[in-house]
Scaffold this motif. Structure first.
Motif, PDB file in Angstrom:
ATOM      1  N   ALA A 112       0.755  -1.361   0.109  1.00 17.43           N
ATOM      2  CA  ALA A 112       0.393  -0.575  -0.095  1.00 17.43           C
ATOM      3  C   ALA A 112       0.931   0.932   0.161  1.00 17.43           C
ATOM      4  O   ALA A 112       1.543   1.459   0.041  1.00 17.43           O
ATOM      5  CB  ALA A 112      -0.817   0.549   1.320  1.00 17.43           C
ATOM      6  N   VAL A 113       0.196   2.468  -0.096  1.00 17.62           N
ATOM      7  CA  VAL A 113       0.853   3.739  -0.720  1.00 17.62           C
ATOM      8  C   VAL A 113       0.151   4.510   0.606  1.00 17.62           C
ATOM      9  O   VAL A 113      -1.162   4.865   0.108  1.00 17.62           O
ATOM     10  CB  VAL A 113       1.038   4.087  -1.893  1.00 17.62           C
ATOM     11  CG1 VAL A 113       1.841   5.800  -1.720  1.00 17.62           C
ATOM     12  CG2 VAL A 113       2.174   3.430  -2.523  1.00 17.62           C
ATOM     13  N   ALA A 146       6.561  -9.872   8.143  1.00 13.57           N
ATOM     14  CA  ALA A 146       7.303  -9.303   8.359  1.00 13.57           C
ATOM     15  C   ALA A 146       7.118  -7.978   7.059  1.00 13.57           C
ATOM     16  O   ALA A 146       7.132  -7.809   5.936  1.00 13.57           O
ATOM     17  CB  ALA A 146       8.547  -9.339   7.755  1.00 13.57           C
ATOM     18  N   ILE A 147       6.737  -6.813   7.976  1.00 12.38           N
ATOM     19  CA  ILE A 147       6.826  -5.497   7.497  1.00 12.38           C
ATOM     20  C   ILE A 147       7.642  -4.665   7.008  1.00 12.38           C
ATOM     21  O   ILE A 147       8.871  -3.923   7.841  1.00 12.38           O
ATOM     22  CB  ILE A 147       5.623  -4.900   8.291  1.00 12.38           C
ATOM     23  CG1 ILE A 147       4.737  -5.442   9.281  1.00 12.38           C
ATOM     24  CG2 ILE A 147       5.754  -3.150   7.935  1.00 12.38           C
ATOM     25  CD1 ILE A 147       4.284  -4.981  10.258  1.00 12.38           C
ATOM     26  N   GLY A 148       7.599  -3.676   5.679  1.00 18.63           N
ATOM     27  CA  GLY A 148       9.015  -3.387   5.631  1.00 18.63           C
ATOM     28  C   GLY A 148       8.328  -2.146   5.394  1.00 18.63           C
ATOM     29  O   GLY A 148       7.154  -1.821   4.277  1.00 18.63           O
ATOM     30  N   THR A 149       8.271  -0.441   5.446  1.00 22.87           N
ATOM     31  CA  THR A 149       8.269   0.947   5.245  1.00 22.87           C
ATOM     32  C   THR A 149       9.452   0.837   4.379  1.00 22.87           C
ATOM     33  O   THR A 149      10.727   1.154   4.745  1.00 22.87           O
ATOM     34  CB  THR A 149       8.085   1.281   5.886  1.00 22.87           C
ATOM     35  OG1 THR A 149       8.850   1.093   7.834  1.00 22.87           O
ATOM     36  CG2 THR A 149       6.747   1.042   7.018  1.00 22.87           C
ATOM     37  N   HIS A 150       9.369   2.264   3.214  1.00 23.95           N
ATOM     38  CA  HIS A 150      10.166   2.813   2.208  1.00 23.95           C
ATOM     39  C   HIS A 150       9.703   3.915   1.977  1.00 23.95           C
ATOM     40  O   HIS A 150       8.376   4.476   2.026  1.00 23.95           O
ATOM     41  CB  HIS A 150      10.256   1.727   1.284  1.00 23.95           C
ATOM     42  CG  HIS A 150      10.916   0.568   1.605  1.00 23.95           C
ATOM     43  ND1 HIS A 150      11.565  -0.257   1.803  1.00 23.95           N
ATOM     44  CD2 HIS A 150       9.624  -0.661   1.528  1.00 23.95           C
ATOM     45  CE1 HIS A 150      11.725  -1.572   2.224  1.00 23.95           C
ATOM     46  NE2 HIS A 150      10.473  -1.332   1.926  1.00 23.95           N
ATOM     47  N   PHE A 240       5.493   3.748   1.026  1.00 29.21           N
ATOM     48  CA  PHE A 240       5.529   2.502   0.139  1.00 29.21           C
ATOM     49  C   PHE A 240       5.062   1.143   1.434  1.00 29.21           C
ATOM     50  O   PHE A 240       6.533   1.172   2.207  1.00 29.21           O
ATOM     51  CB  PHE A 240       6.228   1.606  -1.248  1.00 29.21           C
ATOM     52  CG  PHE A 240       5.897   1.052  -1.516  1.00 29.21           C
ATOM     53  CD1 PHE A 240       5.158   1.017  -2.386  1.00 29.21           C
ATOM     54  CD2 PHE A 240       6.908   0.459  -1.133  1.00 29.21           C
ATOM     55  CE1 PHE A 240       4.385  -0.233  -2.699  1.00 29.21           C
ATOM     56  CE2 PHE A 240       6.127  -1.284  -2.020  1.00 29.21           C
ATOM     57  CZ  PHE A 240       5.558  -1.246  -2.776  1.00 29.21           C
ATOM     58  N   ILE A 241       4.538   0.363   1.746  1.00 31.12           N
ATOM     59  CA  ILE A 241       4.643  -0.231   2.863  1.00 31.12           C
ATOM     60  C   ILE A 241       4.420  -1.511   2.591  1.00 31.12           C
ATOM     61  O   ILE A 241       3.084  -1.732   0.580  1.00 31.12           O
ATOM     62  CB  ILE A 241       3.348   0.333   3.837  1.00 31.12           C
ATOM     63  CG1 ILE A 241       3.019   1.582   4.573  1.00 31.12           C
ATOM     64  CG2 ILE A 241       3.135  -1.182   4.819  1.00 31.12           C
ATOM     65  CD1 ILE A 241       2.196   1.949   5.020  1.00 31.12           C
TER      66      ILE A 241
END
Length: 602
Positions: A112-113, A146-150, A240-241
């Protein structure tokens, strides 16, 4: 229960009201959470009051300041529940393609964004803390999700989710200046206090999961670490997730939780932009959907379950406080209930009126799974202290669980026979139960502890004897003979059990002296059977009797071992332990032991 630590003044500011400590503790109770502790911390040379609040494990929406304060405001009627909107994709390039190799390691990803978000030091810290709490809760320490945020402005779509051999993956990990490949990264972080606990999730795999952008820039190596290139900061405007996962449902819940908590800081609050995901089988999925889930619930069911009597409108009002909305007109249901009246000797029909409500749960309330969950929320909103105390319609008398009663009586009798009770760990090492006992592991006996923290606690014990042998070793300074016993549970694998294993209550006796003392252990068996009122039948002909029969067992000295039978069923062993077993446990004197299954005697 997870605990959330929040600064008192910041929390009151977010709620929009101030309270004394006692008043806030009562508010927490009314809302179904608990103020666990109040602490003072020093921050910038000033004292700060911190509330530590216990949150129910299934309420992921309360694990941060944003979710907790918002829910309390809605509960108090200070705010209406938010309406979440999924907008159009920001760009046609914002797509994620999943390659077939990912199925070998971590098959799912959802994205998602969040656009035009404004970070402050406080909400940025909360954003990171929420991810950490989700990792330890629903994500099961990053195993399932696992969560990644960018920072979206530093990368360019479309994105690909791949699985490559470790040596082919090269990037700068978060907060590092040196570029590493997958193998080097594992060695680099094996002593890291935080990340070393997650390395095992992919370390032994032939391929590692990795996410690239259009320019082959690494976004993350899930579930270990993100890349330095796309690191978010206070200046980040577009986030950006991505959530990679073994469990797609939990991945969607995790993504929805992060979005619903922090989309309030977007320029258009509570909006999110979706990302299209293409899987190897050519199916596509667009996430997030932020769907509301509908449930039908009976008014009479809720009233009966809680012990109250409210009408449908009142129930709808209470559910609104818990962010659950009625979405359709109430459906009236009338049915009859026939009761036999003894005096009149005739059957009378009683018309019962009920209402069926259709309730909608928002994406923040993933804990709502059944009508009983809705009834629980009605009870919270109504106030459990407001429920009138009544006398139960049926009277019951509690009793002792028969197996525990038998256990307590038997402990007393064995202690009277001169044996000292031991209480050993229910977990033990694999070697203690198998290698040291000269027993081969066929992989069908022991429940193994995943990611065991210590070699001492690798499996659930399948026998009480290893614990008694360790106790004998630690008691080497005591005068001989040493006579021990334990009555407790072992854990055995069971395919017919819902969880794949079962507890079995056993009794074990142990004698160690200058001689093997087999006669003492035999005497203990006879005494146990005597108090259990089980007759002895050496011929094995009586169905309600017990007898022993010579047998071979790798843990016992050949020719000095016997099986114990009751109702022609083997219930245990007694005998002299093999010298190799004694040597494995560093015991220098001969020992005789007994172990039987007590549940057969109930």
């Amino acid at each position: 229960m997870p605990t959330v630590a929040l600064k008192k003044l910041e929390l009151f500011k977010a709620i929009g009201k101030t309270y004394t400590d006692e008043e806030f503790e009562q508010l927490c109770f009314d809302f179904g959470i608990e103020l666990d502790d109040i602490e003072e911390e020093i921050e910038n040379e000033e004292k700060v009051i911190v509330y530590k609040i216990d949150i129910p494990a299934n309420r992921y929406d309360l694990l941060c300041m944003e979710g907790l304060a918002r829910s309390i405001r809605i509960f108090l009627g200070l705010e209406e529940p938010p309406v979440f909107k999924v907008k159009e994709p920001l760009s046609e390039t914002h797509k994620m393609t999943v390659l077939p190799e990912c199925a070998k390691i971590r098959p799912y990803v959802v994205c998602a964004v969040l656009k035009d978000i404004t970070f402050t030091e406080e909400n940025y810290k909360s954003f990171i803390d929420l991810q950490d709490k989700l990792h330890h809760n629903i994500c099961r320490r990053r195993k399932l999700v696992a969560i990644g945020t960018h920072d979206l402005d530093t990368i360019e779509g479309p994105f690909t989710y791949e699985a490559l051999i470790p040596s082919e993956i090269n990037f700068k990990p978060l907060n590092q200046t040196k570029e590493m490949n997958g193998e080097e990264l594992m060695k680099f972080y094996e002593n890291d206090l935080k990340l070393k606990h997650y390395l095992h999730l992919i370390r032994d795999s032939s391929v590692y999961p990795v996410i690239y952008d259009k320019n082959r820039t690494v976004l993350s190596l899930p579930p270990i670490i993100n890349g330095e290139h796309s690191k978010i900061s206070l200046k980040t405007k577009n986030v950006f997730i991505e959530c990679t996962a073994l469990d797609l449902t939990k991945a969607k819940i995790t993504l929805n939780t992060v979005i619903s908590m922090f989309s309030e800081y977007c320029s258009e609050p509570f909006t999110v932009h979706p990302v299209e995901i293409k899987y190897p089988d050519e199916t596509t999925m667009t996430t997030p959907t932020m769907d509301f889930i509908s449930f039908e619930v009976s008014l009479n069911y809720v009233n009966k379950l809680i012990g109250i009597n409210i009408d449908a409108d009142k129930m709808s009002e209470l559910l609104h406080k818990m962010q659950l909305e009625e979405i359709k007109e109430k459906r009236k249901v009338v049915y009859s209930n026939k009761k036999e009246i003894e005096k009149e000797e005739e059957k009378k029909e009683k018309k019962i009126v009920d209402y069926i409500l259709t309730i909608q749960a928002p994406p923040t309330r993933s804990d709502i799974l059944h009508a009983c969950d809705i009834a629980e929320d009605v009870g919270i909103a109504y106030g459990f202290n407001n429920i009138v105390r009544t006398t139960p319609k049926s009277n019951t008398i509690g009793g002792v669980f028969p197996l525990n009663e038998l256990t307590e009586l038997l402990r007393y009798e064995i202690a009277q026979a001169g044996y000292t009770e031991a209480l050993t760990f229910a977990l033990c090492s694999h070697d203690d139960c198998f290698k040291k006992m000269r027993v081969e592991d066929n992989k069908k006996m022991a429940a193994i502890i995943e990611n065991a923290k210590s070699q001492m606690f690798q499996i659930a014990r399948i026998s009480l004897l290893p614990g008694l042998l360790r106790t004998r070793f630690e008691s080497d300074h005591l005068k001989l003979p040493i006579k021990l016993f334990e009555v407790s549970d072992v854990v055995l694998l069971d395919e017919n059990s819902e969880i794949g294993s079962k507890n079995v209550r056993r009794c074990a006796g142990f004698y160690s002296g200058t001689t093997d003392g087999f006669e003492y252990i035999h005497g203990l068996l006879d005494r146990i059977m005597e108090v259990l009122e089980v007759p002895c039948d050496l011929e094995g002909e009586k169905s309600e009797a017990y007898y022993i029969k010579e047998t071979d067992h790798p843990s016992y000295l050949p020719g000095r071992c016997a099986s114990v039978f009751y109702r022609h069923k083997q219930v245990g062993y007694l005998g002299v332990l093999h010298p190799e077993v004694l040597n494995n446990f560093n015991i220098s004197t001969p020992c005789s032991v007994l172990e039987i299954d007590l549940e057969e005697f109930l």
